[in-house]
Design an enzyme around this catalytic site. Structure first.
Site, PDB file in Angstrom:
ATOM      1  N   LYS A  45     -11.845  -0.365  12.974  1.00 23.20           N
ATOM      2  CA  LYS A  45     -10.576   0.242  13.420  1.00 23.20           C
ATOM      3  C   LYS A  45     -10.630   0.585  14.916  1.00 23.20           C
ATOM      4  O   LYS A  45      -9.630   0.453  15.619  1.00 23.20           O
ATOM      5  CB  LYS A  45     -10.273   1.502  12.607  1.00 23.20           C
ATOM      6  CG  LYS A  45      -9.699   1.230  11.222  1.00 23.20           C
ATOM      7  CD  LYS A  45      -8.248   0.784  11.300  1.00 23.20           C
ATOM      8  CE  LYS A  45      -7.598   0.742   9.925  1.00 23.20           C
ATOM      9  NZ  LYS A  45      -6.216   0.251   9.949  1.00 23.20           N
ATOM     10  N   ALA A 102      -1.969  -3.430   7.381  1.00 26.88           N
ATOM     11  CA  ALA A 102      -2.801  -4.184   6.446  1.00 26.88           C
ATOM     12  C   ALA A 102      -4.268  -4.214   6.858  1.00 26.88           C
ATOM     13  O   ALA A 102      -4.605  -4.103   8.034  1.00 26.88           O
ATOM     14  CB  ALA A 102      -2.279  -5.612   6.339  1.00 26.88           C
ATOM     15  N   TYR A 114     -15.850   0.638   8.527  1.00 25.54           N
ATOM     16  CA  TYR A 114     -14.386   0.762   8.598  1.00 25.54           C
ATOM     17  C   TYR A 114     -13.966   1.348   9.944  1.00 25.54           C
ATOM     18  O   TYR A 114     -13.086   0.806  10.636  1.00 25.54           O
ATOM     19  CB  TYR A 114     -13.908   1.658   7.444  1.00 25.54           C
ATOM     20  CG  TYR A 114     -12.465   2.117   7.554  1.00 25.54           C
ATOM     21  CD1 TYR A 114     -11.414   1.239   7.272  1.00 25.54           C
ATOM     22  CD2 TYR A 114     -12.142   3.423   7.915  1.00 25.54           C
ATOM     23  CE1 TYR A 114     -10.080   1.657   7.366  1.00 25.54           C
ATOM     24  CE2 TYR A 114     -10.826   3.852   8.003  1.00 25.54           C
ATOM     25  CZ  TYR A 114      -9.798   2.964   7.727  1.00 25.54           C
ATOM     26  OH  TYR A 114      -8.486   3.392   7.827  1.00 25.54           O
ATOM     27  N   ARG A 136      -1.282   7.020  -3.685  1.00 24.28           N
ATOM     28  CA  ARG A 136      -2.666   6.805  -3.266  1.00 24.28           C
ATOM     29  C   ARG A 136      -3.466   6.269  -4.447  1.00 24.28           C
ATOM     30  O   ARG A 136      -3.473   6.889  -5.516  1.00 24.28           O
ATOM     31  CB  ARG A 136      -3.224   8.161  -2.821  1.00 24.28           C
ATOM     32  CG  ARG A 136      -4.511   8.090  -2.080  1.00 24.28           C
ATOM     33  CD  ARG A 136      -4.325   7.619  -0.670  1.00 24.28           C
ATOM     34  NE  ARG A 136      -5.265   8.268   0.229  1.00 24.28           N
ATOM     35  CZ  ARG A 136      -5.786   7.684   1.291  1.00 24.28           C
ATOM     36  NH1 ARG A 136      -5.466   6.436   1.588  1.00 24.28           N
ATOM     37  NH2 ARG A 136      -6.597   8.347   2.069  1.00 24.28           N
ATOM     38  N   THR A 179      -6.949   5.271  13.125  1.00 28.54           N
ATOM     39  CA  THR A 179      -7.384   6.303  12.164  1.00 28.54           C
ATOM     40  C   THR A 179      -8.269   7.379  12.795  1.00 28.54           C
ATOM     41  O   THR A 179      -9.044   7.102  13.729  1.00 28.54           O
ATOM     42  CB  THR A 179      -8.158   5.641  10.998  1.00 28.54           C
ATOM     43  OG1 THR A 179      -8.772   6.662  10.207  1.00 28.54           O
ATOM     44  CG2 THR A 179      -9.251   4.705  11.488  1.00 28.54           C
ATOM     45  N   GLY A 208       0.811  -1.226   0.000  1.00 28.92           N
ATOM     46  CA  GLY A 208       0.000   0.000   0.000  1.00 28.92           C
ATOM     47  C   GLY A 208       0.838   1.266   0.000  1.00 28.92           C
ATOM     48  O   GLY A 208       2.072   1.219  -0.052  1.00 28.92           O
ATOM     49  N   GLN A 209       0.139   2.390   0.072  1.00 29.87           N
ATOM     50  CA  GLN A 209       0.816   3.699   0.057  1.00 29.87           C
ATOM     51  C   GLN A 209       1.817   3.828   1.211  1.00 29.87           C
ATOM     52  O   GLN A 209       3.015   4.100   1.015  1.00 29.87           O
ATOM     53  CB  GLN A 209      -0.217   4.829   0.184  1.00 29.87           C
ATOM     54  CG  GLN A 209       0.409   6.184   0.489  1.00 29.87           C
ATOM     55  CD  GLN A 209      -0.607   7.266   0.818  1.00 29.87           C
ATOM     56  OE1 GLN A 209      -1.014   7.994  -0.056  1.00 29.87           O
ATOM     57  NE2 GLN A 209      -1.010   7.387   2.079  1.00 29.87           N
ATOM     58  N   GLN A 237      -8.600  -3.954   4.980  1.00 28.23           N
ATOM     59  CA  GLN A 237      -9.440  -3.199   4.044  1.00 28.23           C
ATOM     60  C   GLN A 237      -9.443  -1.734   4.508  1.00 28.23           C
ATOM     61  O   GLN A 237      -9.869  -1.443   5.619  1.00 28.23           O
ATOM     62  CB  GLN A 237     -10.838  -3.825   4.054  1.00 28.23           C
ATOM     63  CG  GLN A 237     -11.703  -3.493   2.862  1.00 28.23           C
ATOM     64  CD  GLN A 237     -12.031  -2.031   2.728  1.00 28.23           C
ATOM     65  OE1 GLN A 237     -11.375  -1.306   1.967  1.00 28.23           O
ATOM     66  NE2 GLN A 237     -13.024  -1.570   3.459  1.00 28.23           N
ATOM     67  N   SER A 238      -9.009  -0.802   3.666  1.00 25.32           N
ATOM     68  CA  SER A 238      -8.749   0.556   4.153  1.00 25.32           C
ATOM     69  C   SER A 238      -9.664   1.640   3.575  1.00 25.32           C
ATOM     70  O   SER A 238      -9.434   2.816   3.820  1.00 25.32           O
ATOM     71  CB  SER A 238      -7.290   0.930   3.873  1.00 25.32           C
ATOM     72  OG  SER A 238      -7.092   1.118   2.486  1.00 25.32           O
ATOM     73  N   GLU A 262     -10.839   8.377  11.523  1.00 23.39           N
ATOM     74  CA  GLU A 262     -12.240   8.007  11.286  1.00 23.39           C
ATOM     75  C   GLU A 262     -12.909   7.516  12.570  1.00 23.39           C
ATOM     76  O   GLU A 262     -14.129   7.585  12.699  1.00 23.39           O
ATOM     77  CB  GLU A 262     -12.327   6.906  10.218  1.00 23.39           C
ATOM     78  CG  GLU A 262     -11.961   7.355   8.814  1.00 23.39           C
ATOM     79  CD  GLU A 262     -13.024   8.230   8.169  1.00 23.39           C
ATOM     80  OE1 GLU A 262     -14.218   7.992   8.402  1.00 23.39           O
ATOM     81  OE2 GLU A 262     -12.644   9.164   7.435  1.00 23.39           O
TER      82      GLU A 262
HETATM   83  P1  NDP Z   1      -3.621   0.790   1.494  1.00 23.36           P
HETATM   84  O1  NDP Z   1      -5.015   0.397   1.209  1.00 23.36           O
HETATM   85  O2  NDP Z   1      -2.844   1.483   0.420  1.00 23.36           O
HETATM   86  O3  NDP Z   1      -2.783  -0.494   1.965  1.00 23.36           O
HETATM   87  C1  NDP Z   1      -3.320  -1.424   2.861  1.00 23.36           C
HETATM   88  C2  NDP Z   1      -2.754  -2.808   2.540  1.00 23.36           C
HETATM   89  O4  NDP Z   1      -3.560  -3.761   3.224  1.00 23.36           O
HETATM   90  C3  NDP Z   1      -2.836  -3.145   1.066  1.00 23.36           C
HETATM   91  O5  NDP Z   1      -1.592  -2.952   0.464  1.00 23.36           O
HETATM   92  C4  NDP Z   1      -3.247  -4.614   1.008  1.00 23.36           C
HETATM   93  O6  NDP Z   1      -2.152  -5.460   0.764  1.00 23.36           O
HETATM   94  C5  NDP Z   1      -3.775  -4.898   2.392  1.00 23.36           C
HETATM   95  N1  NDP Z   1      -5.214  -5.146   2.288  1.00 23.36           N
HETATM   96  C6  NDP Z   1      -6.134  -4.493   1.552  1.00 23.36           C
HETATM   97  N2  NDP Z   1      -7.347  -5.033   1.705  1.00 23.36           N
HETATM   98  C7  NDP Z   1      -7.182  -6.062   2.573  1.00 23.36           C
HETATM   99  C8  NDP Z   1      -8.070  -7.020   3.121  1.00 23.36           C
HETATM  100  N3  NDP Z   1      -9.367  -7.032   2.821  1.00 23.36           N
HETATM  101  N4  NDP Z   1      -7.542  -7.936   3.961  1.00 23.36           N
HETATM  102  C9  NDP Z   1      -6.241  -7.943   4.273  1.00 23.36           C
HETATM  103  N5  NDP Z   1      -5.350  -7.056   3.768  1.00 23.36           N
HETATM  104  C10 NDP Z   1      -5.838  -6.132   2.938  1.00 23.36           C
HETATM  105  O7  NDP Z   1      -3.603   1.674   2.835  1.00 23.36           O
HETATM  106  P2  NDP Z   1      -2.626   2.890   3.214  1.00 23.36           P
HETATM  107  O8  NDP Z   1      -1.225   2.533   2.918  1.00 23.36           O
HETATM  108  O9  NDP Z   1      -3.214   4.158   2.702  1.00 23.36           O
HETATM  109  O10 NDP Z   1      -2.846   2.932   4.791  1.00 23.36           O
HETATM  110  C11 NDP Z   1      -2.132   2.048   5.654  1.00 23.36           C
HETATM  111  C12 NDP Z   1      -2.992   1.756   6.877  1.00 23.36           C
HETATM  112  O11 NDP Z   1      -3.264   2.991   7.539  1.00 23.36           O
HETATM  113  C13 NDP Z   1      -4.334   1.129   6.568  1.00 23.36           C
HETATM  114  O12 NDP Z   1      -4.632   0.204   7.591  1.00 23.36           O
HETATM  115  C14 NDP Z   1      -5.308   2.294   6.629  1.00 23.36           C
HETATM  116  O13 NDP Z   1      -6.596   1.860   6.996  1.00 23.36           O
HETATM  117  C15 NDP Z   1      -4.663   3.170   7.689  1.00 23.36           C
HETATM  118  N6  NDP Z   1      -4.912   4.594   7.577  1.00 23.36           N
HETATM  119  C16 NDP Z   1      -4.662   5.244   6.395  1.00 23.36           C
HETATM  120  C17 NDP Z   1      -4.888   6.596   6.298  1.00 23.36           C
HETATM  121  C18 NDP Z   1      -4.585   7.326   5.016  1.00 23.36           C
HETATM  122  O14 NDP Z   1      -4.956   8.504   4.917  1.00 23.36           O
HETATM  123  N7  NDP Z   1      -3.901   6.736   4.059  1.00 23.36           N
HETATM  124  C19 NDP Z   1      -5.393   7.379   7.439  1.00 23.36           C
HETATM  125  C20 NDP Z   1      -5.519   6.609   8.653  1.00 23.36           C
HETATM  126  C21 NDP Z   1      -5.297   5.264   8.704  1.00 23.36           C
HETATM  127  P3  NDP Z   1      -2.249  -6.729  -0.260  1.00 23.36           P
HETATM  128  O15 NDP Z   1      -3.322  -6.419  -1.271  1.00 23.36           O
HETATM  129  O16 NDP Z   1      -0.875  -6.747  -0.873  1.00 23.36           O
HETATM  130  O17 NDP Z   1      -2.552  -7.896   0.592  1.00 23.36           O
END
Ligand code: NDP
Length: 329
Positions: A158, A86, A154, A189, A130, A16-17, A88-89, A132
């Site tokens: 969280k 990791a 979500y 993103r 988060t 992810g990001q 669902q975000s 949220e």
């Molecule tokens: P991303 O969605 O970009 O990355 C999250 C990672 O979690 C993905 O790369 C994926 O990896 C894995 N993932 C996605 N869906 C699922 C699922 N259903 N079950 C298990 N794993 C899953 O998130 P960000 O990098 O933006 O954020 C990182 C964390 O911070 C997240 O937990 C997010 O909720 C939290 N957050 C983010 C904010 C933001 O503004 N960006 C703000 C506050 C909190 P793969 O597909 O490779 O398995």
């Protein structure tokens, strides 16, 4: 010769990001970085490739909802620090997939805590909590003491994960921290998030594409920061003497309308010429306004957001625009 032993970090959700920027930061700090994806064989790790660090990271497949998978991954990696990103975000998707969201976020966090506890190793854990979780605050700055009132599946998931981190810290003396991060953006993103969609659409229009920007409510207000700065705060939390929770935010709230207007104006475009209101993007419950007070992070971590919302937009446009250079040619 440097006598300090090399540390190992396990980043759960490295594709992810935040996973990408955090891996980059930790490699610069000479960490061994192991990163998980649900299926490391098929994931393309686009973000690690675009940051030029794909080959420097060890990858592992891990399903957070499967305790054996979590236990095996941690015992093989033997990390000093775990960054749990990791799950669902997406807030919007959580209304469509509430069970998947709850299981991956809440059960996933519990599995991770239980696995570390079962192994009995002194591993430090960062959990991606988060803003949220706070729900509707009317834009009043909130801090670590503010009560949670989650308004989506979500946020509810969280909040459960957040309290499990706090509970395991208190009950078992684990070094576990919640980073309560407000929205942070970057070119990494995905386009399904509203900021990525706005920047991408504005850049396409500016390059000559016949595109329209379709959005739901643009009067919502958010506290937007720059993702590479936010991952620094994650690392700082795990370097403290005692585990604590921290709000990470800019302290400035802007409307989505302002975000769009500035993005379009930067490209010499008038937003109203391209904007369509689409009620299908409206959520069953929506936070109208949020804003974070990160003064504890400034006091104890020496962390403070440097980039403003306008800086974030400018950096995202600078990165995105060249991708559309051949439109209309
Ligand atoms: P991303 O969605 O970009 O990355 C999250 C990672 O979690 C993905 O790369 C994926 O990896 C894995 N993932 C996605 N869906 C699922 C699922 N259903 N079950 C298990 N794993 C899953 O998130 P960000 O990098 O933006 O954020 C990182 C964390 O911070 C997240 O937990 C997010 O909720 C939290 N957050 C983010 C904010 C933001 O503004 N960006 C703000 C506050 C909190 P793969 O597909 O490779 O398995």
């Amino acid at each position: 010769m440097n006598q300090t032993a090399q540390k190992t970090a396990l980043i759960c959700g490295i594709s992810g990001q935040d996973g990408g920027y955090l891996a980059q930061l930790l490699l610069e700090k000479n960490y061994r970085v192991v990163g998980t994806s649900r299926d490391a064989q098929t994931t393309d790790f686009r973000n690690l490739r675009s940051l030029g660090i794909f080959d420097q990271v060890e990858k592992a497949s891990m399903a957070l909802t499967d305790f054996r998978s979590v236990l095996n991954t941690i015992s093989h990696a033997k990390p000093d620090e775990i960054y749990h990103l990791a799950g669902q975000s997406s807030v919007g998707l959580s209304f469509e997939q509430p069970v998947e969201t709850l299981e991956s976020v809440a059960l996933g966090t519990l599995n991770l805590l239980e696995a570390v506890r079962a192994l009995g190793l002194p591993i430090r854990i960062y959990h991606a909590s988060t803003s949220e979780c706070f729900g509707e605050t009317g834009g009043k700055p909130v801090n670590e003491e503010t009560a949670f009132q989650p308004k989506s599946p979500y946020a509810t998931a969280k909040a459960a994960a957040h309290w499990m981190i706090s509970n395991y810290r208190e009950a078992y003396g684990m070094f576990a921290c919640n980073g309560i991060l407000f929205n942070h953006e970057s070119p990494l993103r995905p386009k399904r998030f509203v900021t990525g969609k706005i920047i991408s659409t504005a850049c396409q229009i500016s390059a000559g594409a016949d595109a329209r920007l379709k959005l739901g409510d643009i009067d919502i207000r958010r506290d937007w920061g720059w993702a590479p700065e936010y991952v620094e705060a994650m690392w700082l939390m795990l370097q403290q003497e005692t585990p604590q929770d921290f709000v990470i935010a800019t302290g400035k709230s802007h409307s989505l309308r302002e975000f769009c207007e500035f993005a379009f104006a930067t490209l010499g475009l008038e937003l109203t010429d391209y904007l369509d209101s689409d009620p299908s993007f409206k959520r069953p419950t929506e936070i109208r306004a949020n804003c974070g007070d990160a003064s504890k992070a400034e006091r104890l971590l020496g962390w403070r957001a440097k980039s403003t919302m306008r800086d974030v937009i400018s950096m995202m446009i600078k990165h995105e625009l060249p991708a559309y250079s051949d439109i209309g040619s």
